[in-house]
Design a protein around this motif. Sequence first.
Motif, PDB file in Angstrom:
ATOM      1  N   ARG A  66     -13.893  -2.351   1.808  1.00  0.00           N
ATOM      2  CA  ARG A  66     -14.291  -0.960   1.509  1.00  0.00           C
ATOM      3  C   ARG A  66     -13.200   0.023   1.919  1.00  0.00           C
ATOM      4  O   ARG A  66     -13.020   1.057   1.287  1.00  0.00           O
ATOM      5  N   TRP A  67     -12.473  -0.303   2.997  1.00  0.00           N
ATOM      6  CA  TRP A  67     -11.383   0.568   3.434  1.00  0.00           C
ATOM      7  C   TRP A  67     -10.341   0.709   2.335  1.00  0.00           C
ATOM      8  O   TRP A  67      -9.834   1.800   2.091  1.00  0.00           O
ATOM      9  N   PHE A  68     -10.024  -0.391   1.662  1.00  0.00           N
ATOM     10  CA  PHE A  68      -9.002  -0.347   0.613  1.00  0.00           C
ATOM     11  C   PHE A  68      -9.432   0.583  -0.518  1.00  0.00           C
ATOM     12  O   PHE A  68      -8.628   1.362  -1.024  1.00  0.00           O
ATOM     13  N   GLU A  69     -10.683   0.473  -0.930  1.00  0.00           N
ATOM     14  CA  GLU A  69     -11.180   1.353  -1.998  1.00  0.00           C
ATOM     15  C   GLU A  69     -10.997   2.817  -1.618  1.00  0.00           C
ATOM     16  O   GLU A  69     -10.542   3.627  -2.418  1.00  0.00           O
ATOM     17  N   GLN A  70     -11.323   3.144  -0.367  1.00  0.00           N
ATOM     18  CA  GLN A  70     -11.243   4.522   0.105  1.00  0.00           C
ATOM     19  C   GLN A  70      -9.783   4.981   0.191  1.00  0.00           C
ATOM     20  O   GLN A  70      -9.425   6.054  -0.306  1.00  0.00           O
ATOM     21  N   ALA A  71      -8.941   4.152   0.816  1.00  0.00           N
ATOM     22  CA  ALA A  71      -7.544   4.533   1.015  1.00  0.00           C
ATOM     23  C   ALA A  71      -6.795   4.634  -0.309  1.00  0.00           C
ATOM     24  O   ALA A  71      -6.085   5.609  -0.569  1.00  0.00           O
ATOM     25  N   GLY A  95      -8.139   4.925  -3.334  1.00  0.00           N
ATOM     26  CA  GLY A  95      -8.752   5.996  -4.129  1.00  0.00           C
ATOM     27  C   GLY A  95      -8.213   7.354  -3.734  1.00  0.00           C
ATOM     28  O   GLY A  95      -7.999   8.221  -4.577  1.00  0.00           O
ATOM     29  N   GLY A  96      -7.961   7.536  -2.418  1.00  0.00           N
ATOM     30  CA  GLY A  96      -7.395   8.792  -1.935  1.00  0.00           C
ATOM     31  C   GLY A  96      -5.982   9.033  -2.438  1.00  0.00           C
ATOM     32  O   GLY A  96      -5.508  10.163  -2.452  1.00  0.00           O
ATOM     33  N   MET A  97      -5.311   7.968  -2.858  1.00  0.00           N
ATOM     34  CA  MET A  97      -3.963   8.099  -3.429  1.00  0.00           C
ATOM     35  C   MET A  97      -3.999   8.136  -4.952  1.00  0.00           C
ATOM     36  O   MET A  97      -2.973   8.073  -5.609  1.00  0.00           O
ATOM     37  N   GLY A  98      -5.218   8.205  -5.507  1.00  0.00           N
ATOM     38  CA  GLY A  98      -5.350   8.286  -6.959  1.00  0.00           C
ATOM     39  C   GLY A  98      -5.224   6.951  -7.666  1.00  0.00           C
ATOM     40  O   GLY A  98      -4.995   6.902  -8.876  1.00  0.00           O
ATOM     41  N   ILE A  99      -5.381   5.845  -6.932  1.00  0.00           N
ATOM     42  CA  ILE A  99      -5.282   4.508  -7.523  1.00  0.00           C
ATOM     43  C   ILE A  99      -6.690   3.987  -7.772  1.00  0.00           C
ATOM     44  O   ILE A  99      -7.517   3.931  -6.861  1.00  0.00           O
ATOM     45  N   ASP A 114      -1.798  -4.406 -13.945  1.00  0.00           N
ATOM     46  CA  ASP A 114      -2.814  -4.362 -12.892  1.00  0.00           C
ATOM     47  C   ASP A 114      -2.411  -5.288 -11.754  1.00  0.00           C
ATOM     48  O   ASP A 114      -1.613  -6.218 -11.931  1.00  0.00           O
ATOM     49  N   VAL A 115      -2.968  -5.037 -10.575  1.00  0.00           N
ATOM     50  CA  VAL A 115      -2.690  -5.858  -9.400  1.00  0.00           C
ATOM     51  C   VAL A 115      -4.001  -6.436  -8.884  1.00  0.00           C
ATOM     52  O   VAL A 115      -4.966  -5.703  -8.667  1.00  0.00           O
ATOM     53  N   VAL A 116      -4.027  -7.751  -8.701  1.00  0.00           N
ATOM     54  CA  VAL A 116      -5.151  -8.405  -8.030  1.00  0.00           C
ATOM     55  C   VAL A 116      -4.680  -8.660  -6.605  1.00  0.00           C
ATOM     56  O   VAL A 116      -3.718  -9.394  -6.378  1.00  0.00           O
ATOM     57  N   PHE A 117      -5.361  -8.021  -5.637  1.00  0.00           N
ATOM     58  CA  PHE A 117      -4.965  -8.110  -4.231  1.00  0.00           C
ATOM     59  C   PHE A 117      -6.016  -8.884  -3.451  1.00  0.00           C
ATOM     60  O   PHE A 117      -7.186  -8.511  -3.423  1.00  0.00           O
ATOM     61  N   PHE A 118      -5.597  -9.989  -2.842  1.00  0.00           N
ATOM     62  CA  PHE A 118      -6.478 -10.791  -2.003  1.00  0.00           C
ATOM     63  C   PHE A 118      -6.376 -10.267  -0.576  1.00  0.00           C
ATOM     64  O   PHE A 118      -5.315 -10.375   0.045  1.00  0.00           O
ATOM     65  N   THR A 119      -7.470  -9.696  -0.056  1.00  0.00           N
ATOM     66  CA  THR A 119      -7.428  -9.176   1.314  1.00  0.00           C
ATOM     67  C   THR A 119      -7.309 -10.308   2.327  1.00  0.00           C
ATOM     68  O   THR A 119      -6.949 -10.077   3.471  1.00  0.00           O
ATOM     69  N   ASP A 120      -7.606 -11.529   1.913  1.00  0.00           N
ATOM     70  CA  ASP A 120      -7.270 -12.727   2.680  1.00  0.00           C
ATOM     71  C   ASP A 120      -6.697 -13.727   1.688  1.00  0.00           C
ATOM     72  O   ASP A 120      -7.415 -14.296   0.870  1.00  0.00           O
ATOM     73  N   ALA A 121      -5.374 -13.919   1.745  1.00  0.00           N
ATOM     74  CA  ALA A 121      -4.690 -14.724   0.727  1.00  0.00           C
ATOM     75  C   ALA A 121      -4.897 -16.221   0.894  1.00  0.00           C
ATOM     76  O   ALA A 121      -4.463 -16.992   0.043  1.00  0.00           O
ATOM     77  N   TRP A 122      -5.557 -16.644   1.974  1.00  0.00           N
ATOM     78  CA  TRP A 122      -5.895 -18.069   2.111  1.00  0.00           C
ATOM     79  C   TRP A 122      -7.131 -18.271   1.242  1.00  0.00           C
ATOM     80  O   TRP A 122      -8.251 -18.356   1.718  1.00  0.00           O
ATOM     81  N   HIS A 123      -6.898 -18.319  -0.078  1.00  0.00           N
ATOM     82  CA  HIS A 123      -7.977 -18.230  -1.061  1.00  0.00           C
ATOM     83  C   HIS A 123      -7.612 -19.096  -2.264  1.00  0.00           C
ATOM     84  O   HIS A 123      -6.547 -18.921  -2.860  1.00  0.00           O
TER      85      HIS A 123
END
Length: 201
Positions: A1-6, A8-12, A61-70
């Motif tokens: 959720r932090w990523f969405e907020q941060a 989003g605040g940068m217009g992403i 687009d970018v797919v970002f794994f918040t835990d890359a051990w995935h």
Amino acid sequence: RWFEQALGGMGIETAFIDANVLPGEIDTGDFLDCYGTHYYKAQQVAQLAKLLNEGSITDGDVVFFTDAWHPGVTALAYMRDIGKVSFKLAGFFHAGSWDTHDLLSRVNMQRWCSGVERGWMEALDVSCVATEYHANMIRQARDVAHVTVTGLPVYPEFTWQAAKWDDRPMRVVFPHRLHADKDLEAADRIVQKARDLGHEF
């Protein structure tokens, strides 16, 4: 959720790929609910495949794994390299078998997962870690040069790079379970040293 907020605040524009969990709770002290986590991650991969199939993920687009051990890193790299969409892959590595103190090394998963981890790092366009210490461990153990040190992006105000120290006592925080795989003996030594120097723990 932090990523969405941060972000989003940068217009992403962001989309969080959530999934269902298996019933039941993880017991205190467990390293991981190994069944539940893969059930969850498999559903994330299924959703991402569906989004790619319907054209919701597009070039750039970018797919970002918040835990890359995935295991989804493997699946997404496969879909990216064979499919028609040129998207980027990024991920944050919290731990792995390159660290001899990590549980993955101690249960002998290293015999097979070291190659998997290296493959994920090669598949990702950006591999992130919290500190230079982590990056150096990976560079030495996996022979992977492109590791980006970001601090811990979930809590950027606590990163070493951003910290501004003054004469006040430091507060040392141990953000882990009190469990053997977290090397509690080392934590005890840190606590004692911190207290000897007048710091809080």
